[in-house]
Enzyme design. Sequence first.
Site, PDB file in Angstrom:
ATOM      1  N   ARG A 118       0.823  -1.210   0.000  1.00  0.00           N
ATOM      2  CA  ARG A 118       0.000   0.000   0.000  1.00  0.00           C
ATOM      3  C   ARG A 118       0.858   1.261   0.000  1.00  0.00           C
ATOM      4  O   ARG A 118       0.456   2.301  -0.483  1.00  0.00           O
ATOM      5  CB  ARG A 118      -0.953   0.005   1.192  1.00  0.00           C
ATOM      6  CG  ARG A 118      -2.117  -0.969   1.009  1.00  0.00           C
ATOM      7  CD  ARG A 118      -3.221  -0.717   2.018  1.00  0.00           C
ATOM      8  NE  ARG A 118      -2.803  -1.020   3.373  1.00  0.00           N
ATOM      9  CZ  ARG A 118      -2.936  -2.229   3.936  1.00  0.00           C
ATOM     10  NH1 ARG A 118      -3.468  -3.230   3.267  1.00  0.00           N
ATOM     11  NH2 ARG A 118      -2.529  -2.436   5.170  1.00  0.00           N
TER      12      ARG A 118
ATOM     13  N   CYS B  46      -5.810 -18.310  15.662  1.00  0.00           N
ATOM     14  CA  CYS B  46      -6.729 -18.124  16.783  1.00  0.00           C
ATOM     15  C   CYS B  46      -8.019 -18.923  16.606  1.00  0.00           C
ATOM     16  O   CYS B  46      -8.725 -19.177  17.581  1.00  0.00           O
ATOM     17  CB  CYS B  46      -7.036 -16.638  16.963  1.00  0.00           C
ATOM     18  SG  CYS B  46      -5.546 -15.630  16.959  1.00  0.00           S
TER      19      CYS B  46
ATOM     20  N   ILE C 120      17.281  -4.311   9.342  1.00  0.00           N
ATOM     21  CA  ILE C 120      16.468  -5.492   9.639  1.00  0.00           C
ATOM     22  C   ILE C 120      15.470  -5.145  10.745  1.00  0.00           C
ATOM     23  O   ILE C 120      15.857  -4.710  11.838  1.00  0.00           O
ATOM     24  CB  ILE C 120      17.348  -6.693  10.083  1.00  0.00           C
ATOM     25  CG1 ILE C 120      18.411  -6.983   9.023  1.00  0.00           C
ATOM     26  CG2 ILE C 120      16.475  -7.926  10.336  1.00  0.00           C
ATOM     27  CD1 ILE C 120      19.355  -8.115   9.387  1.00  0.00           C
ATOM     28  N   TYR C 121      14.205  -5.334  10.463  1.00  0.00           N
ATOM     29  CA  TYR C 121      13.138  -5.111  11.438  1.00  0.00           C
ATOM     30  C   TYR C 121      12.654  -6.473  11.932  1.00  0.00           C
ATOM     31  O   TYR C 121      12.820  -7.479  11.253  1.00  0.00           O
ATOM     32  CB  TYR C 121      11.977  -4.360  10.773  1.00  0.00           C
ATOM     33  CG  TYR C 121      12.358  -2.963  10.337  1.00  0.00           C
ATOM     34  CD1 TYR C 121      12.094  -1.865  11.137  1.00  0.00           C
ATOM     35  CD2 TYR C 121      13.015  -2.756   9.118  1.00  0.00           C
ATOM     36  CE1 TYR C 121      12.453  -0.592  10.756  1.00  0.00           C
ATOM     37  CE2 TYR C 121      13.391  -1.480   8.727  1.00  0.00           C
ATOM     38  CZ  TYR C 121      13.104  -0.404   9.541  1.00  0.00           C
ATOM     39  OH  TYR C 121      13.476   0.866   9.163  1.00  0.00           O
TER      40      TYR C 121
ATOM     41  N   GLY D 230       6.215  -9.271  16.053  1.00  0.00           N
ATOM     42  CA  GLY D 230       5.406 -10.430  16.436  1.00  0.00           C
ATOM     43  C   GLY D 230       5.941 -11.210  17.626  1.00  0.00           C
ATOM     44  O   GLY D 230       6.665 -10.692  18.475  1.00  0.00           O
ATOM     45  N   ASP D 231       5.549 -12.475  17.669  1.00  0.00           N
ATOM     46  CA  ASP D 231       5.870 -13.321  18.819  1.00  0.00           C
ATOM     47  C   ASP D 231       7.376 -13.496  19.023  1.00  0.00           C
ATOM     48  O   ASP D 231       7.810 -13.903  20.099  1.00  0.00           O
ATOM     49  CB  ASP D 231       5.269 -14.722  18.615  1.00  0.00           C
ATOM     50  CG  ASP D 231       3.764 -14.740  18.740  1.00  0.00           C
ATOM     51  OD1 ASP D 231       3.169 -13.671  18.961  1.00  0.00           O
ATOM     52  OD2 ASP D 231       3.182 -15.831  18.611  1.00  0.00           O
TER      53      ASP D 231
ATOM     54  N   TYR E 227     -25.624   3.929  26.781  1.00  0.00           N
ATOM     55  CA  TYR E 227     -26.539   3.229  27.682  1.00  0.00           C
ATOM     56  C   TYR E 227     -27.938   3.130  27.108  1.00  0.00           C
ATOM     57  O   TYR E 227     -28.536   4.119  26.692  1.00  0.00           O
ATOM     58  CB  TYR E 227     -26.602   3.933  29.062  1.00  0.00           C
ATOM     59  CG  TYR E 227     -27.815   3.507  29.858  1.00  0.00           C
ATOM     60  CD1 TYR E 227     -27.986   2.162  30.215  1.00  0.00           C
ATOM     61  CD2 TYR E 227     -28.810   4.414  30.222  1.00  0.00           C
ATOM     62  CE1 TYR E 227     -29.116   1.744  30.905  1.00  0.00           C
ATOM     63  CE2 TYR E 227     -29.936   4.001  30.921  1.00  0.00           C
ATOM     64  CZ  TYR E 227     -30.089   2.674  31.255  1.00  0.00           C
ATOM     65  OH  TYR E 227     -31.192   2.248  31.927  1.00  0.00           O
TER      66      TYR E 227
END
Length: 550
Positions: free
Chosen positions: A21, A42, A277-278, A281-282, A425
């Site tokens: 993008r 998940c 280098i990026y 995540g886990d 509410y």
Amino acid sequence: MKILIVGGVAGGASAAARSRRLSEDAEIVLFERGPDVSFANCGLPYYVGGEIRDRAKLLVTTAARLRERYNLDVRTGSSVEAIDRTAKKIRVRELVSGRDYEETYDKLILSPGAAPLRPPIPGIDLPGVFTLRNLHDVDGIKARVDRGIKNVVIVGAGFIGLELAENFVKRGVATTVVELQDQVLPPFDKEMTTPIEQLLASKGVSVLLGQSAEGFEEAPEGLVVRLKSGQRLPAQLVILGVGVRPENKLAVDAGLEVGPRGGIRVNEFLQTSDPDIYAVGDAIEVKDFVSGDPTQVPLAGPANRQGRIAADNAFGRAVRYRGTQGTAIVGAFDHTAAMTGSSEKALRRAKRPYRKVYVHPAHHAGYYPGAQVMTLKLIFDPVTGKILGAQAVGGAGVDKRIDVLAVAIQAGMSVYDLEEMELSYAPQFGSAKDPINMAGFVASGMLRGEHPQVDVEAVLSAPDGKRPFLLDVRTPEEFAKGNIPGAISIPVDELRSRIIDLPRDKEVAVYCQSGQRAYFATRILQQNGFKAANIGGGYLTYKLFYQNEI
Ligand code: FAD
């Protein structure tokens, strides 16, 4: 610009889509070791249980779709084996052909995830002992359930373990959960998990706490799980859900910095110790949003957001990652447990001062049919009232309250802001005083000194002689059904006329069912010169702590 991305699921696929993008011209290559990209980890437990029937629905998108819509070069079955940082190239192995080749990069984004832990327990490699990470794993597990197994042992009562337990029960499989700690859902504070333990028992799940699996053996009907206690559990299927470890081999071999628990070190721009280098995540170490300390939080939301931010930064946008606050939620049958920010036990470990309140409100107006009671615990700074963490357990509406409090933590709000919070509410959705407002009123009243509170654990663990006088202000009928040992009963409406019965030389610790009547009683006592405090959350909170002793 040529950007290579390692790992094609949560963080990696987000980084790839965002990269496109940002640039139509960039060459973007996504490497995934497995056969699928962007699948719904998940959702895997719910495929086992049959809630998700169509396996194809687990593929959030396909490699073909990523090629078509995003013009990405997607290479599945391709394992990145090494990084040559000096030459800025990687070595890739095509797993089917065994062919190795190299690919150069301008920027590299690592999102290799975390692998389920497989501790060196004898018999761990026997067929029938599974972990759950991907579609290959879920196919193996589901095939066994479909064949009609009788029993399963799940080792580890974390999020994935409990989600699987629910789904095995739905499939009619006798389910035992073995957990080393003395509670289920270890990230939560122990008392908040009491309702979940009761629920599991009521659904026929056998939960063995403080137990560990010491070995797996073959048996005529499948396997036997040997516990440290000597107990032997028959199991036609074993699932290990004892945590994950960052997949850091590529990073370590390339000389990138990793933290003490193996997470790849990144700065606030998600750059590793090599600026080209990026990592996301886990696999990474993140900053705890509340404490500022390094931590590891393997959750999908952070991984997705980090993937997007890493891509932004790779394209020169200088976007900061604020840190992770560990907002998490888990369903167990018709119950929900959710948390955000620091737990009480984490704050205690860090020796950081805090105060807490418990409220037990209905999720919407009590007069409207179907109101479900939740327990909401709010943890905050004792001086400024800044919100440090929150946990909730109950049925409907738990998710909404924890999400509101997650935003409040992000915004640096205090308990005084919760008093003022204006939330939607109508009777079927909430209350004119929402549970969030209620927690804010109680906590703010406590900090202002208008509503002194005392924790039930502190009252009951006080040495003899120092123990406050315990006063139960519920009705005699409620008192008869169950009370805190040592309490005397004076209903709140009789308190003014019987105030003479109370000692003036001792603190009076007052409780009711959930805290409100005790609040009125505390105010009456204070204005009559007594030293009085409300036991936060009342008898309902007492039961969370001492259920096993009742
Ligand atoms: P992953 O999504 O694991 O992707 C990493 C990918 O990298 C893997 O597919 C791997 O094959 C690939 N890879 C690794 N090394 C290489 C290499 N050298 N070369 C090529 N490819 C490589 N989180 C939540 O927030 N909520 C939930 O309800 C939830 N439920 C979950 C249920 C299950 C059963 C599981 C397993 C996880 C769940 N999670 C949940 C956690 C969530 O899925 C992860 O936090 C998230 O997927 C992490 O994203 P990631 O990109 O870091 O890693």
